[in-house]
Design an enzyme around this catalytic site. Sequence first.
Site, mmCIF file in Angstrom:
data_model
loop_
_atom_site.group_PDB
_atom_site.id
_atom_site.type_symbol
_atom_site.label_atom_id
_atom_site.label_comp_id
_atom_site.label_asym_id
_atom_site.label_seq_id
_atom_site.Cartn_x
_atom_site.Cartn_y
_atom_site.Cartn_z
ATOM 1 N N CYS A 2 0.811 -1.227 0.006
ATOM 2 C CA CYS A 2 0.198 0.054 0.009
ATOM 3 C C CYS A 2 0.846 1.199 0.041
ATOM 4 C CB CYS A 2 -1.039 -0.004 1.179
ATOM 5 S SG CYS A 2 -1.945 -1.522 1.206
ATOM 6 N N ARG A 27 5.334 -0.562 -4.212
ATOM 7 C CA ARG A 27 5.031 -1.337 -2.980
ATOM 8 C C ARG A 27 4.117 -2.479 -3.288
ATOM 9 N NH1 ARG A 27 6.662 2.202 1.241
ATOM 10 N NH2 ARG A 27 5.005 1.309 2.453
ATOM 11 N N TRP A 73 -3.174 -2.706 -1.364
ATOM 12 C CA TRP A 73 -2.947 -4.060 -1.594
ATOM 13 C C TRP A 73 -3.763 -4.933 -0.510
ATOM 14 C CZ3 TRP A 73 -1.015 -8.412 1.385
ATOM 15 C CH2 TRP A 73 -0.421 -9.362 0.391
ATOM 16 N N ASN A 99 -2.845 2.607 5.582
ATOM 17 C CA ASN A 99 -2.024 1.347 5.344
ATOM 18 C C ASN A 99 -1.937 0.411 6.569
ATOM 19 O OD1 ASN A 99 -1.175 2.663 2.929
ATOM 20 N ND2 ASN A 99 0.637 3.071 3.399
ATOM 21 N N GLY A 100 -1.852 -0.839 6.608
ATOM 22 C CA GLY A 100 -1.683 -1.514 7.720
ATOM 23 C C GLY A 100 -2.999 -2.515 7.982
ATOM 24 N N GLU A 479 17.800 -18.571 -3.425
ATOM 25 C CA GLU A 479 17.335 -17.140 -3.947
ATOM 26 C C GLU A 479 17.156 -17.250 -5.362
ATOM 27 O OE1 GLU A 479 17.014 -13.057 -4.353
ATOM 28 O OE2 GLU A 479 16.952 -14.361 -2.734
ATOM 29 N N LYS A 483 13.492 -15.754 -7.195
ATOM 30 C CA LYS A 483 13.675 -14.856 -8.081
ATOM 31 C C LYS A 483 12.664 -15.626 -9.364
ATOM 32 C CE LYS A 483 15.209 -11.610 -6.482
ATOM 33 N NZ LYS A 483 14.601 -12.126 -5.393
ATOM 34 N N GLU A 486 8.851 -15.936 -8.387
ATOM 35 C CA GLU A 486 8.367 -14.490 -7.928
ATOM 36 C C GLU A 486 7.818 -13.699 -9.314
ATOM 37 O OE1 GLU A 486 10.328 -11.952 -4.437
ATOM 38 O OE2 GLU A 486 11.723 -12.588 -6.155
ATOM 39 N N HIS A 502 16.983 -37.982 -1.274
ATOM 40 C CA HIS A 502 16.228 -38.315 -0.229
ATOM 41 C C HIS A 502 14.814 -37.860 -0.181
ATOM 42 C CE1 HIS A 502 19.613 -39.360 2.108
ATOM 43 N NE2 HIS A 502 20.300 -38.419 1.718
ATOM 44 N N LYS A 597 6.504 -4.906 -2.712
ATOM 45 C CA LYS A 597 7.878 -4.436 -2.381
ATOM 46 C C LYS A 597 8.321 -4.406 -0.946
ATOM 47 C CE LYS A 597 12.226 -3.501 -3.758
ATOM 48 N NZ LYS A 597 13.166 -4.388 -4.288
#
Length: 602
Positions: A2, A27, A73, A99-100, A479, A483, A486, A502, A597
Amino acid sequence: MCGIVGIVGKSHAEQIIINGLQRLEYRGYDSAGLFVSDEKQEHLVKSQGRIKNLQEKLTNEVNGTIGIGHTRWATHGKPSEENAHPHTSQNGQLVLVHNGVIENFAELANDYLAEENFYGQTDTEIVVNLIASFMNEGLSTKAAFQKALSVIHGSYAFALVNKEEPETIYVAKNKSPLLIGLGEGFNVIASDALAVLDQTHEFVEIADNELVTVTADGIVIEDQKGEIIQRDAYQAQLDASDIEKGTYPFYMLKEIDEQPTVMRKLTQEYRDDQGKVNIDKDLVEEVSASDRIYIVACGTSYNAGWAAKSLLETVTQIPVEVQLSSEFGYNMPLLSERPFFIFLTQSGETADSRQVLVQTNRLGFPSLTITNVAGSTLSREAKYTLLLHAGPEIAVASTKAYTAQIAMLAILAQAVGKNKNSKASTSFDAFHELSIVATAMESMVDEKDYISSLVEHYLSTTRNAFYIGRGNDYYVASEAALKLKEISYVQAEGFAAGELKHGTIALIEEATPVLGIITGQNTGAHTRGNLKEVESRGANTIVIASEELARQEDQIILPTVHPLLTSLVAVIPTQLIAYYACLQRGYDVDKPRNLAKSVTVE
């Protein structure tokens, strides 16, 4: 997550808000809206989807000298125009953006607003009507706002406008970021200074549980008791041009290319005239005196912590643990006697990490935030801060912040190792090695066309993929897989290569892409054996190997760098692989679905 932008005291507030919201697109959001007014008119405009949808709904009549805007968001209620901010009280008097997450919104609705019928499903709509109900008791806007804040539990950044007070914005925050920007004859508010750098470079921080009255002529900060607080402004060390793409089609590609420069920038910032590490001596002493370092982080920063673990332990001779902040805060393990906490966070606003910092501060443990954003919440609240100096990172998928965090930890490790006279520190010169890394990175980012062709051949249509490696290569694999998933939405996983047999090898099918990372002298042969195992089951393999361990048939060869820093170079081709996998599928590289973000809610 947001974004908030607001302004009071300047004409064409709507355009300033739109420009600011566009700079906050990184964001993450699914709807947007704004409210603007002056003494003669008022306009509330909202839309689902991208900001361009909101822009298309703005007519020439939509203008004003005061306004608040928001990108949402979704947390409570599906993405829709009715759930988009700003929200208006049912009496039509108050307008609020938020926001929140309000944890007790249902209780507030039951206790104070049982007779109300709401339009949407958001916690924010509860809050704006709660404030209005307190005003119905005879309280002023500010007093009603303060009373509402006293009964709200959760994270928030609020901006409130009373239509009958068209010269004032009331703001407050708890856990979620919000700043005041100071101008000549006007003032602005924003979740991130980047949003309003075209208006001002002078900002005032807001602490949790403060209420601020913002007018064109000034600001008044008050604590929960109503006592006025004086706070100096600071200058943002950024320029609006820093957040432009230039000739790049996407921010992510620009930020991948910037990584060699970031390595050199860190060297420049933290090396003194004698070539020694220039870091606060008290910080170095406190880390040196600890019996265990706890790295606390999320997502890409968490992966960076793992990639730097061996480096830190080797050079400092201090044991290192890497912890997920979302788990650590609620399941804190038995701590050592003299712990030192390092918080890795690109934005400095990560809510999961902040709740751990609040606890460690309460326990009296020393802490360091390593972040890219000066003045951010975790930077202010930790005892020490080291800045990444990487410049704004706009793409949701982090690249240069990851490598900058590892490099910063390398510099810190050298300082601590020298202070402790550890044997490894005498042979490790972080500045020299990072200069070699920068050159190696440059050679890798120049391989774009080749890597694009590899992706087209191996990954353009695949549904899933695996990265494997051992030791630090496993951490890079984690990582790399993050990526890829994402931004291209390929179901990608990073595995310790020895763990394939395994259980995971059961997932290998004909033509499944398996990418092996090989930079460890003592593990490379084992990883090659694991690649042969998946090849025999039909997998298509790609090998990313360091120069000294490479074979003729390997697809990607990495220049030689210090063994403790191979992660910094090995990750570059995996970033480009993710980029081209996304591009070739026709997705938005910088704004992947469902992601934000800056994750400012737990």
